[in-house]
Design an enzyme around this catalytic site. Structure first.
Site, PDB file in Angstrom:
ATOM      1  N   CYS A 187       0.794  -1.230   0.000  1.00 48.34           N
ATOM      2  CA  CYS A 187       0.000   0.000   0.000  1.00 48.34           C
ATOM      3  C   CYS A 187       0.825   1.279   0.000  1.00 48.34           C
ATOM      4  O   CYS A 187       0.267   2.369  -0.138  1.00 48.34           O
ATOM      5  CB  CYS A 187      -0.935   0.006   1.198  1.00 48.34           C
ATOM      6  SG  CYS A 187      -1.762  -1.563   1.479  1.00 48.34           S
TER       7      CYS A 187
ATOM      8  N   HIS B  46      -3.181   7.995   5.834  1.00 53.07           N
ATOM      9  CA  HIS B  46      -3.317   6.681   5.203  1.00 53.07           C
ATOM     10  C   HIS B  46      -4.765   6.228   5.323  1.00 53.07           C
ATOM     11  O   HIS B  46      -5.330   5.707   4.370  1.00 53.07           O
ATOM     12  CB  HIS B  46      -2.362   5.683   5.852  1.00 53.07           C
ATOM     13  CG  HIS B  46      -2.325   4.369   5.161  1.00 53.07           C
ATOM     14  ND1 HIS B  46      -1.991   4.239   3.827  1.00 53.07           N
ATOM     15  CD2 HIS B  46      -2.594   3.105   5.600  1.00 53.07           C
ATOM     16  CE1 HIS B  46      -2.048   2.963   3.477  1.00 53.07           C
ATOM     17  NE2 HIS B  46      -2.421   2.256   4.541  1.00 53.07           N
TER      18      HIS B  46
ATOM     19  N   HIS C  96      -9.355   2.232  -1.628  1.00 51.34           N
ATOM     20  CA  HIS C  96      -7.937   1.905  -1.455  1.00 51.34           C
ATOM     21  C   HIS C  96      -7.430   1.265  -2.743  1.00 51.34           C
ATOM     22  O   HIS C  96      -7.723   0.108  -3.033  1.00 51.34           O
ATOM     23  CB  HIS C  96      -7.759   0.959  -0.276  1.00 51.34           C
ATOM     24  CG  HIS C  96      -6.339   0.857   0.198  1.00 51.34           C
ATOM     25  ND1 HIS C  96      -5.258   1.276  -0.569  1.00 51.34           N
ATOM     26  CD2 HIS C  96      -5.802   0.367   1.352  1.00 51.34           C
ATOM     27  CE1 HIS C  96      -4.136   1.055   0.108  1.00 51.34           C
ATOM     28  NE2 HIS C  96      -4.444   0.513   1.265  1.00 51.34           N
TER      29      HIS C  96
END
Length: 402
Positions: A162, A294, A331
């Protein structure tokens, strides 16, 4: 060699739109692209939401090149071309060796991999499609960007789940600062909305059943999306010599590892990365106006990140603006922090902090100002972007007004 590195062009596409203008428009307004998946090749998978690129924009990718490209590469190349157009740059024989690319990919070409699996093990086939191997390799997106634009300088893929895009941008900054390149295309791309990836994330019990609600009480997990984001990075000298419009400076980079657990977050890793970024940029905590978190929407991650932010910023944590734009574009794994770079740069350009969408009610463990649901006008001179990956690989970038 201490060279300043600036951004002169950006490109992107995701569920919000197929260019940076439309992405920023809906991101700024807090419109979420998350909804039921329309992909007809999910083989009966039901009840999972995501953020799809529903239709690709017109592009000029050569048909002979296109047959060797998985979706992640197509997305990356489209975003790269947009970034180069905005920067007003082109690559030619005279400068090709000074132009490079680093593209972050968290998962790779799973669309090609899954099709090969079904051909061989479900349909009883005896061979895969000829380009399966090169479509699936993690460096494919960087290679295809290089070939499409003629870049012959440093070109490589970066993979750290990520945080891949922030690591790719950090690597590109290093290439310019070390004098290996004058111009780097950097960002990330991923296309995780395929059956096998969704089943894997479902097995981890990480997926939200409805939508992504970062920092909100009652949040239920991650929502996956697809997309790409790319930026043209140049040395300040190169950009000013050609009279380029500078969008922002990449002022600092902070990298760290948790060395703790493959899925569970730890506070010390994100804290170290944010502190390292501030030090690299020569900034004090009070200098940061906006932090793009995040903010995945999981209970553990959002609480952990909130704690880390408080440790780094102290009292200023309560006065700066924070938001998670994953609430709008979901995401996008390897592309996530590239899209969030667009949010940071545009916040600097327009003086508007994009909101955390889908926010319902406060969580006492996440008690910072996360800009719930409504954008906020604010002078943004410095924006920071957090990317914290599974496995504990952390990458934080600071962007500054020029």
């Amino acid at each position: 060699m201490d060279r300043r590195v600036v951004i002169t062009g950006m490109g992107g596409l995701c569920g919000l739109g197929t260019d940076t203008t439309s992405i920023w428009k809906w991101m700024r307004e807090g419109r979420s692209a998350i909804g039921p998946l329309l992909n007809t090749e999910l083989h009966g998978l039901k009840g999972i939401v995501g953020a799809e690129v529903k239709a690709l924009p017109d592009h000029n990718i050569d048909r002979k090149q296109l047959v060797s490209m998985d979706r992640i590469s197509v997305l990356a190349v489209i975003a790269a071309h947009e970034a180069m157009r905005q920067a007003g740059l082109s690559c030619n024989e005279g400068n090709a060796l000074r132009f490079g690319a680093t593209v972050g990919v968290g998962l790779g070409g799973w669309d090609a991999t899954e099709k090969a699996y079904r051909t061989l093990l479900v349909d009883g086939g005896t061979r895969t499609e000829i380009f399966t191997g090169v479509k699936a390799m993690p460096s494919a997106a960087a290679c295809q960007v290089s070939m499409s634009l003629g870049l012959r300088g440093p070109v490589f893929g970066v993979t750290s789940a990520c945080s891949s895009a922030n690591h790719a941008i950090a690597s590109a900054v290093d290439q310019i600062k070390c004098g290996r390149a004058d111009v780097m295309l950097a960002g990330g791309s991923d296309a995780p909305l395929v059956w096998i990836v969704l089943k894997a994330w479902e097995a981890m019990r990480a997926l939200a059943p409805d939508t992504c609600r970062p920092f909100s009480a009652g949040r239920k997990g991650v929502v996956l999306g697809e997309g790409a984001g790319m930026a043209v990075l140049e040395s300040y000298e190169h950009a000013t010599a050609r009279g380029a419009t500078i969008l922002a400076e990449v002022a600092g980079v902070g990298l760290s590892a948790d060395a703790f657990h493959i899925t569970a977050p730890a506070v010390h890793g994100p804290e170290s990365a944010m502190r390292a970024c501030l030090a690299d940029a020569g900034l004090n905590a009070e200098d940061v106006d906006y932090l793009n978190a995040h903010g995945t929407g999981t209970k553990a991650n959002d609480q952990n990140e909130t704690t880390a932010i408080k440790r780094v910023f102290g009292d200023h944590a309560y006065s700066m603006s924070i938001s998670s734009t994953k609430s709008t574009h979901a995401h996008c794994i390897g592309a996530a922090s590239a899209l969030e770079m667009i949010a940071c740069v545009m916040a600097i350009q327009e003086g508007v902090v994009p909101p955390t969408a889908n926010y319902r009610e406060p969580d006492p463990d996440c008690d910072l100002d996360v800009t719930p649901n409504v954008p906020r006008e604010r002078k943004v001179r410095v924006a920071m972007s957090n990317a914290f990956a599974m496995g504990g690989t952390n990458a934080v970038l600071a962007f500054k007004q020029v």
